[in-house]
Design a protein around this motif. Structure first.
Motif, PDB file in Angstrom:
ATOM      1  N   ALA A  46       5.668  21.106 -40.757  1.00  0.00           N
ATOM      2  CA  ALA A  46       5.503  22.552 -40.606  1.00  0.00           C
ATOM      3  C   ALA A  46       6.327  23.067 -39.426  1.00  0.00           C
ATOM      4  O   ALA A  46       6.943  24.136 -39.506  1.00  0.00           O
ATOM      5  N   ALA A  47       6.363  22.298 -38.331  1.00  0.00           N
ATOM      6  CA  ALA A  47       7.151  22.703 -37.166  1.00  0.00           C
ATOM      7  C   ALA A  47       8.643  22.684 -37.489  1.00  0.00           C
ATOM      8  O   ALA A  47       9.384  23.595 -37.099  1.00  0.00           O
ATOM      9  N   VAL A  48       9.088  21.662 -38.214  1.00  0.00           N
ATOM     10  CA  VAL A  48      10.504  21.586 -38.601  1.00  0.00           C
ATOM     11  C   VAL A  48      10.860  22.765 -39.490  1.00  0.00           C
ATOM     12  O   VAL A  48      11.916  23.389 -39.339  1.00  0.00           O
ATOM     13  N   LYS A  49       9.976  23.104 -40.430  1.00  0.00           N
ATOM     14  CA  LYS A  49      10.232  24.241 -41.317  1.00  0.00           C
ATOM     15  C   LYS A  49      10.310  25.549 -40.532  1.00  0.00           C
ATOM     16  O   LYS A  49      11.173  26.393 -40.785  1.00  0.00           O
ATOM     17  N   ALA A  50       9.412  25.706 -39.562  1.00  0.00           N
ATOM     18  CA  ALA A  50       9.423  26.930 -38.751  1.00  0.00           C
ATOM     19  C   ALA A  50      10.711  27.048 -37.951  1.00  0.00           C
ATOM     20  O   ALA A  50      11.295  28.128 -37.836  1.00  0.00           O
ATOM     21  N   VAL A  51      11.185  25.919 -37.412  1.00  0.00           N
ATOM     22  CA  VAL A  51      12.433  25.940 -36.645  1.00  0.00           C
ATOM     23  C   VAL A  51      13.610  26.282 -37.551  1.00  0.00           C
ATOM     24  O   VAL A  51      14.469  27.092 -37.207  1.00  0.00           O
ATOM     25  N   LYS A  52      13.638  25.681 -38.744  1.00  0.00           N
ATOM     26  CA  LYS A  52      14.734  25.979 -39.679  1.00  0.00           C
ATOM     27  C   LYS A  52      14.721  27.445 -40.086  1.00  0.00           C
ATOM     28  O   LYS A  52      15.769  28.090 -40.170  1.00  0.00           O
ATOM     29  N   ASP A  53      13.523  27.979 -40.352  1.00  0.00           N
ATOM     30  CA  ASP A  53      13.422  29.388 -40.724  1.00  0.00           C
ATOM     31  C   ASP A  53      13.901  30.296 -39.591  1.00  0.00           C
ATOM     32  O   ASP A  53      14.594  31.278 -39.824  1.00  0.00           O
ATOM     33  N   SER A  54      13.535  29.955 -38.367  1.00  0.00           N
ATOM     34  CA  SER A  54      13.966  30.789 -37.245  1.00  0.00           C
ATOM     35  C   SER A  54      15.473  30.685 -37.043  1.00  0.00           C
ATOM     36  O   SER A  54      16.118  31.659 -36.663  1.00  0.00           O
ATOM     37  N   MET A  55      16.052  29.510 -37.316  1.00  0.00           N
ATOM     38  CA  MET A  55      17.508  29.362 -37.197  1.00  0.00           C
ATOM     39  C   MET A  55      18.208  30.198 -38.254  1.00  0.00           C
ATOM     40  O   MET A  55      19.224  30.833 -37.982  1.00  0.00           O
ATOM     41  N   ARG A  56      17.667  30.218 -39.470  1.00  0.00           N
ATOM     42  CA  ARG A  56      18.265  31.041 -40.527  1.00  0.00           C
ATOM     43  C   ARG A  56      18.188  32.518 -40.156  1.00  0.00           C
ATOM     44  O   ARG A  56      19.135  33.260 -40.347  1.00  0.00           O
TER      45      ARG A  56
END
Length: 154
Positions: free
Chosen positions: A27-37
């Motif tokens: 979930a943390a990795v997904k949140a970081v990827k979403d914020s990078m996008r």
């Protein structure tokens, strides 16, 4: 029996804790990827907005230069207390880059004509010369018509 139940309970607790950590990590990795996008989209939008602003300023500068040139050509410049001032367009003349279609056509036609001339008349290169000249002339005419269509030639 108590020992077996304690071991099974310990393994179950450890397994349950381990799964939550993996899910939390995902979930943390997904949140970081979403914020990078989201950040990359914001940067892209900012660069597009900056490019549009630059284009608007260039367009307005060109409009001002055109208006000044028209006013200057009508009045011949402005006179103020014995001084004359004329406005010129400070933009450099647009250079045409590369070969024109006429030049390309002449070069290609000369080569094709020379090869055809050699094949047709095999005496002392006479066929190559005649074929090259005819091919260059034909290629030039075809290329010149293309230049006229594109506006490169007047």
């Amino acid at each position: 029996m108590k020992k077996i139940l304690c071991v099974i309970a310990a393994v179950g607790i450890l397994a349950a804790c381990n799964n939550n950590r993996e899910q939390d990590r995902q979930a943390a990795v997904k949140a970081v990827k979403d914020s990078m996008r989201l950040d990359s989209f914001k940067r892209a939008e900012a660069s597009v907005a900056a490019a549009k602003a630059r284009q608007r300023s260039i367009d307005s500068a060109q409009a001002i230069a055109t208006a000044r040139a028209r006013a200057s050509s009508r009045t011949g410049g402005s006179r103020v207390a014995g001084y004359s001032q004329s406005y010129t367009n400070d933009q450099p003349a647009q250079q045409k880059k590369g070969w024109s279609s006429a030049a390309k056509g002449a070069a290609i036609g000369a080569g094709a004509g020379a090869i055809t001339g050699i094949a047709v008349d095999k005496k002392d290169g006479r066929g190559a010369i005649v074929g090259g000249l005819v091919g260059a002339g034909t290629g030039y005419l075809i290329g010149r018509s293309k230049d006229k269509k594109t506006g490169r030639a007047q």
